[in-house]
Design a protein around this motif. Structure first.
Motif, PDB file in Angstrom:
ATOM      1  N   ILE A  70       0.823  -1.205   0.000  1.00  0.00           N
ATOM      2  CA  ILE A  70       0.000   0.000   0.000  1.00  0.00           C
ATOM      3  C   ILE A  70       0.858   1.257   0.000  1.00  0.00           C
ATOM      4  O   ILE A  70       0.552   2.237  -0.683  1.00  0.00           O
ATOM      5  CB  ILE A  70      -0.945  -0.003   1.221  1.00  0.00           C
ATOM      6  N   LYS A  71       1.937   1.244   0.766  1.00  0.00           N
ATOM      7  CA  LYS A  71       2.755   2.443   0.924  1.00  0.00           C
ATOM      8  C   LYS A  71       4.058   2.321   0.158  1.00  0.00           C
ATOM      9  O   LYS A  71       5.144   2.405   0.710  1.00  0.00           O
ATOM     10  CB  LYS A  71       3.029   2.689   2.410  1.00  0.00           C
ATOM     11  N   ASP A  72       3.958   2.134  -1.141  1.00  0.00           N
ATOM     12  CA  ASP A  72       5.146   2.090  -1.989  1.00  0.00           C
ATOM     13  C   ASP A  72       5.210   3.372  -2.813  1.00  0.00           C
ATOM     14  O   ASP A  72       4.299   3.676  -3.591  1.00  0.00           O
ATOM     15  CB  ASP A  72       5.107   0.875  -2.917  1.00  0.00           C
ATOM     16  N   ALA A  73       6.290   4.137  -2.637  1.00  0.00           N
ATOM     17  CA  ALA A  73       6.392   5.453  -3.273  1.00  0.00           C
ATOM     18  C   ALA A  73       6.400   5.361  -4.795  1.00  0.00           C
ATOM     19  O   ALA A  73       5.801   6.198  -5.476  1.00  0.00           O
ATOM     20  CB  ALA A  73       7.651   6.165  -2.772  1.00  0.00           C
ATOM     21  N   SER A  74       7.063   4.352  -5.344  1.00  0.00           N
ATOM     22  CA  SER A  74       7.140   4.231  -6.805  1.00  0.00           C
ATOM     23  C   SER A  74       5.762   3.983  -7.415  1.00  0.00           C
ATOM     24  O   SER A  74       5.404   4.565  -8.438  1.00  0.00           O
ATOM     25  CB  SER A  74       8.090   3.091  -7.186  1.00  0.00           C
ATOM     26  N   THR A  75       4.978   3.118  -6.774  1.00  0.00           N
ATOM     27  CA  THR A  75       3.623   2.866  -7.263  1.00  0.00           C
ATOM     28  C   THR A  75       2.766   4.118  -7.148  1.00  0.00           C
ATOM     29  O   THR A  75       1.952   4.410  -8.033  1.00  0.00           O
ATOM     30  CB  THR A  75       2.974   1.713  -6.469  1.00  0.00           C
ATOM     31  N   MET A  76       2.945   4.872  -6.076  1.00  0.00           N
ATOM     32  CA  MET A  76       2.199   6.128  -5.908  1.00  0.00           C
ATOM     33  C   MET A  76       2.539   7.121  -7.018  1.00  0.00           C
ATOM     34  O   MET A  76       1.670   7.840  -7.513  1.00  0.00           O
ATOM     35  CB  MET A  76       2.502   6.746  -4.545  1.00  0.00           C
ATOM     36  N   LEU A  77       3.818   7.177  -7.414  1.00  0.00           N
ATOM     37  CA  LEU A  77       4.209   8.063  -8.520  1.00  0.00           C
ATOM     38  C   LEU A  77       3.489   7.680  -9.808  1.00  0.00           C
ATOM     39  O   LEU A  77       3.078   8.549 -10.585  1.00  0.00           O
ATOM     40  CB  LEU A  77       5.719   7.998  -8.737  1.00  0.00           C
ATOM     41  N   CYS A  78       3.336   6.375 -10.012  1.00  0.00           N
ATOM     42  CA  CYS A  78       2.648   5.892 -11.218  1.00  0.00           C
ATOM     43  C   CYS A  78       1.165   6.255 -11.190  1.00  0.00           C
ATOM     44  O   CYS A  78       0.616   6.716 -12.194  1.00  0.00           O
ATOM     45  CB  CYS A  78       2.825   4.384 -11.346  1.00  0.00           C
ATOM     46  N   HIS A  79       0.515   6.054 -10.054  1.00  0.00           N
ATOM     47  CA  HIS A  79      -0.886   6.457  -9.935  1.00  0.00           C
ATOM     48  C   HIS A  79      -1.024   7.966 -10.137  1.00  0.00           C
ATOM     49  O   HIS A  79      -1.958   8.434 -10.805  1.00  0.00           O
ATOM     50  CB  HIS A  79      -1.423   6.072  -8.559  1.00  0.00           C
ATOM     51  N   ALA A  80      -0.097   8.715  -9.572  1.00  0.00           N
ATOM     52  CA  ALA A  80      -0.164  10.177  -9.667  1.00  0.00           C
ATOM     53  C   ALA A  80      -0.084  10.644 -11.110  1.00  0.00           C
ATOM     54  O   ALA A  80      -0.862  11.517 -11.539  1.00  0.00           O
ATOM     55  CB  ALA A  80       0.963  10.800  -8.839  1.00  0.00           C
ATOM     56  N   VAL A  81       0.851  10.084 -11.878  1.00  0.00           N
ATOM     57  CA  VAL A  81       1.018  10.556 -13.254  1.00  0.00           C
ATOM     58  C   VAL A  81      -0.180  10.151 -14.122  1.00  0.00           C
ATOM     59  O   VAL A  81      -0.550  10.871 -15.068  1.00  0.00           O
ATOM     60  CB  VAL A  81       2.345  10.042 -13.847  1.00  0.00           C
ATOM     61  N   LEU A  82      -0.824   9.025 -13.781  1.00  0.00           N
ATOM     62  CA  LEU A  82      -2.032   8.647 -14.520  1.00  0.00           C
ATOM     63  C   LEU A  82      -3.168   9.625 -14.238  1.00  0.00           C
ATOM     64  O   LEU A  82      -3.935   9.991 -15.141  1.00  0.00           O
ATOM     65  CB  LEU A  82      -2.448   7.221 -14.144  1.00  0.00           C
TER      66      LEU A  82
END
Length: 365
Positions: A70-82
């Protein structure tokens, strides 16, 4: 996530770095069953789809990855750019701020927030977000670890390199969570139990303090599930309200494990759990077996896990499992279920709330 260490994933990553996205995606699609429940697989698949411009499939894989971490920064960056691509700046900003909390030095998050601030109007932001500019906000495609041959050459280069490597590993092994906020106060240690009331476990003063301290020590060592067993015993006992409140605070700050982070040495058996179900409430486990009575809808997946029956020789028990999402389950193959133990209020019957499934032909061996 910057590195992977798997020949199949390495090959896909290498092709993607050469911008041969179609071949990389084909490799990963052919191996979906093998890597079911793997964070690294879903993340790599999503990033390659991102660079390939397949944003729908990218999001699907990032959603699967986030269920595991849940708290993975790289995955959050991907969601953010989408979200940014869809000009949903509110959600994008939320994700970028979350990334900055986890990685204060993230250059991508800092750059993206500056862009959103500079172009607050959707039309202006849309004009600025060309495909080339958007790609600069993508996390890099993960690379592979250095090869074994290269490692040997480096080790042979000098004793100093070996010393440094062991020093780094030893330092990381000592890394622990901070414990100061959860340490019992002198008052709580002086008055650790209560007298009146009905409790499942009756502890002495020394037992209450010892069990709590053991739970805290396991928590600081990132052994959340083992810590939870000790803290649940505190919550079911005559320990003081102060100690119970600290136990609840600890449990609330634990992380949901993935297959790659789960400490299998702390994995209780179904027999263990049924012997003392109360202390395993909300504990995550990985149990292996065969799925039967599968029911899949758009909102959930239910099945009975024949625990221990993956070898088809011994049945440890039947456990109901529920995932709050549609999940592909092959009833002909053994599988591993990562799930959270839930207990019925009346008789403490055990159910698993699913987190992830690993199902591969390799389990049959």
């Amino acid at each position: 996530m910057n590195k992977i260490n798997d020949p199949i994933l390495n090959k896909a990553a290498a092709l993607a770095k050469k911008r041969n996205y179609d071949s990389a995606i084909k490799i990963l699609k052919d191996e979906e069953d093998r890597y079911y429940g793997s964070f690294k697989f879903y993340y790599l698949f999503g990033v390659i789809c991102l660079y390939a411009g397949n944003y729908v499939e990218a999001k699907e894989n990032f959603d699967l990855a986030r269920k595991i971490k849940i708290k993975d920064a790289s995955t959050m960056l991907c969601h953010a750019v989408l979200y940014l691509k869809r000009l949903n700046t509110v959600q994008a900003v939320n994700y970028y701020l979350d990334v900055q909390e986890l990685q204060p030095g993230s250059k991508i998050a800092k750059k993206a927030l500056a862009i959103i601030k500079k172009y607050p109007a959707q039309e202006a932001l849309s004009d600025w977000l060309t495909p080339e500019r958007l790609e600069k906000l993508f996390p890099p495609i993960p690379g592979s670890f250095i090869s074994i041959k290269a490692i040997i050459n480096i080790l042979l280069a000098g004793v100093l390199a070996v010393v440094i490597c062991f020093g780094i590993l030893a330092y990381r092994a000592r890394e622990t969570r901070p414990s100061a906020d959860y340490t019992l106060s002198s008052q709580e240690r002086n008055d650790p139990v209560q007298v009146d009331g009905f409790f499942r476990y009756i502890l002495t003063r020394d037992e209450a303090i010892t069990i709590y301290d053991r739970g805290l020590s396991l928590f600081t060592s990132y052994r959340d599930e083992a810590a939870k067993v000790n803290l649940n015993r505190i919550l079911e006992s005559n320990a003081s309200d102060g100690i119970k409140n600290r136990a609840r605070l600890l449990i609330n700050n634990m992380e949901v494990p993935g297959f790659d982070t789960f400490k299998r040495g702390d994995n209780p058996s179904l027999t263990d759990v049924r012997a003392e179900p109360a202390i395993y409430r909300n504990v995550h486990v990985i149990w292996r077996g065969i799925a039967t009575n599968v029911e899949v809808t758009d909102e959930y997946t239910r099945f009975d896990l024949l625990a221990g029956y993956d070898t088809r020789r011994r049945l440890e028990g039947v456990v109901p499992v529920i995932f709050y999402a549609p999940v592909a389950v092959n009833t002909e193959r053994p599988l591993e279920v990562l799930g959270r133990i839930t207990l019925s209020p009346l008789n403490l019957d055990v159910t698993l709330e699913g987190v992830a499934i690993h199902q591969s032909g390799r389990l049959e061996n």
